[in-house]
Write an enzyme that holds these catalytic residues in place. Structure first.
Site, PDB file in Angstrom:
ATOM      1  N   ASP A  67       0.877  -1.162   0.000  1.00  0.00           N
ATOM      2  CA  ASP A  67       0.000   0.000   0.000  1.00  0.00           C
ATOM      3  C   ASP A  67       0.914   1.211   0.000  1.00  0.00           C
ATOM      4  OD1 ASP A  67      -1.653   2.153   0.528  1.00  0.00           O
ATOM      5  OD2 ASP A  67      -2.788   1.154   2.113  1.00  0.00           O
ATOM      6  N   VAL A  68       0.973   1.939  -1.115  1.00  0.00           N
ATOM      7  CA  VAL A  68       1.972   3.001  -1.245  1.00  0.00           C
ATOM      8  C   VAL A  68       1.737   4.152  -0.269  1.00  0.00           C
ATOM      9  CG1 VAL A  68       2.488   2.464  -3.653  1.00  0.00           C
ATOM     10  CG2 VAL A  68       0.705   4.168  -3.110  1.00  0.00           C
ATOM     11  N   ASN A  94       3.005   4.595 -10.487  1.00  0.00           N
ATOM     12  CA  ASN A  94       1.733   4.480 -11.200  1.00  0.00           C
ATOM     13  C   ASN A  94       0.515   4.324 -10.299  1.00  0.00           C
ATOM     14  OD1 ASN A  94      -0.055   3.531 -13.584  1.00  0.00           O
ATOM     15  ND2 ASN A  94      -0.021   1.748 -12.219  1.00  0.00           N
ATOM     16  N   TYR A 163      -8.838  14.167  -7.339  1.00  0.00           N
ATOM     17  CA  TYR A 163      -7.980  13.555  -8.348  1.00  0.00           C
ATOM     18  C   TYR A 163      -7.187  14.625  -9.097  1.00  0.00           C
ATOM     19  CZ  TYR A 163      -6.671  10.521 -12.288  1.00  0.00           C
ATOM     20  OH  TYR A 163      -5.982   9.815 -13.242  1.00  0.00           O
ATOM     21  N   LYS A 167      -3.074  15.265  -9.267  1.00  0.00           N
ATOM     22  CA  LYS A 167      -2.347  15.131 -10.528  1.00  0.00           C
ATOM     23  C   LYS A 167      -1.621  16.425 -10.896  1.00  0.00           C
ATOM     24  CE  LYS A 167      -3.246  10.823 -11.252  1.00  0.00           C
ATOM     25  NZ  LYS A 167      -2.169   9.809 -11.199  1.00  0.00           N
TER      26      LYS A 167
END
Length: 258
Positions: A67-68, A94, A163, A167
């Site tokens: 789990d990053v 990613n 989101y 980004k």
């Protein structure tokens, strides 16, 4: 200085791919495995990582449940990778999540916001930091980090505040890492992807909310085309870098006004 293409005398190349259990991550991991890379496959579900590894059964892969957003998981991922392979030539950063779709700003819960930020931004930072530390100290020194941005790093969709914010932040992360990595032969770039055919984008073909309030189908492209682009970026010599690359379905409403 070595290059990402042949840093070892035997020509071996070592990569970590996060979010490797599905979508773009799976496509990129499979492309690297098919072309001779050794790949550490990171993701939250070991069973889907095993499915990715099975796509290229004769290749050298390592499955690491990760789990990053958890510091301890990221540390364990890079410890396992270096323990197995001794160095790192590529991180494809990613792993990501869109979060709850279609939620207006005023209704988005703070927990939902935090989950997207923790995965998309904090997770990318933690992985990049671990890769940077390894690449700075290894011999031959250097390596490459490729961040998965999204065309949402340029232009938002309606009701995508978490989101889109993460980004846009990834673009700043990419630029800072690229600048700070120069003295150590660490090349950092970003691929911004629009409408690759994955589970995450399945809704594009059934209709998605547009900026003018209408709902429209959108064209998609094959994720394999994205994967080949990532591999091209990855196999450049470290003296060359593709700083930002945009790969998108040709007819999608992004360029111009729609």
């Amino acid at each position: 200085m070595g290059t990402a293409k042949h840093p070892h005398p035997d020509g071996s190349r070592i990569a970590v791919v996060t979010g490797a259990g599905s979508g773009i991550g799976r496509a990129v991991a499979a492309e690297l495995l098919r072309t001779g890379w050794s790949v550490a496959l990171a993701g939250r579900r070991p069973e889907t990582l095993e499915e990715t590894a099975a796509l290229v059964p004769d290749a050298d892969s390592l499955v690491v449940r990760t789990d990053v957003a958890r510091q301890e998981d990221v540390a364990a991922l890079f410890d396992a990778t270096i323990g197995r392979y001794g160095r790192l030539d590529l991180l494809f950063n990613n792993a990501g999540t869109f979060g709850p779709g279609g939620v207006p700003v005023e209704e988005l819960s703070y927990d939902a916001w935090r989950h997207v930020v923790d995965t998309n931004l904090n997770g990318a930072f933690l992985c990049a930091q671990a890769a940077y530390r390894q690449m700075k100290e290894q011999d031959p020194r250097g390596g490459r980090i490729i961040n998965n941005g999204s065309i949402s790093a340029h232009t938002p969709r309606p009701r995508s505040v978490a989101y889109t914010a993460t980004k846009h932040a990834l673009t700043g992360l990419t630029k800072s890492l690229s600048l700070d990595g120069r003295p150590y032969g660490i090349a950092v770039g970003q691929i911004d992807i629009g409408n690759a055919a994955t589970d995450m984008t399945a809704r594009m073909q059934s209709g998605v909310l547009q900026a003018d309030g209408s709902v429209a189908q959108e064209p998609v492209m094959d994720a394999a085309d994205v994967a080949r682009t990532v591999r091209h970026m990855a196999e450049l010599p470290l003296e060359a870098n593709m700083q930002f690359v945009t790969v998108l379905a040709t007819g999608m409403p992004f360029v111009g006004r729609g």
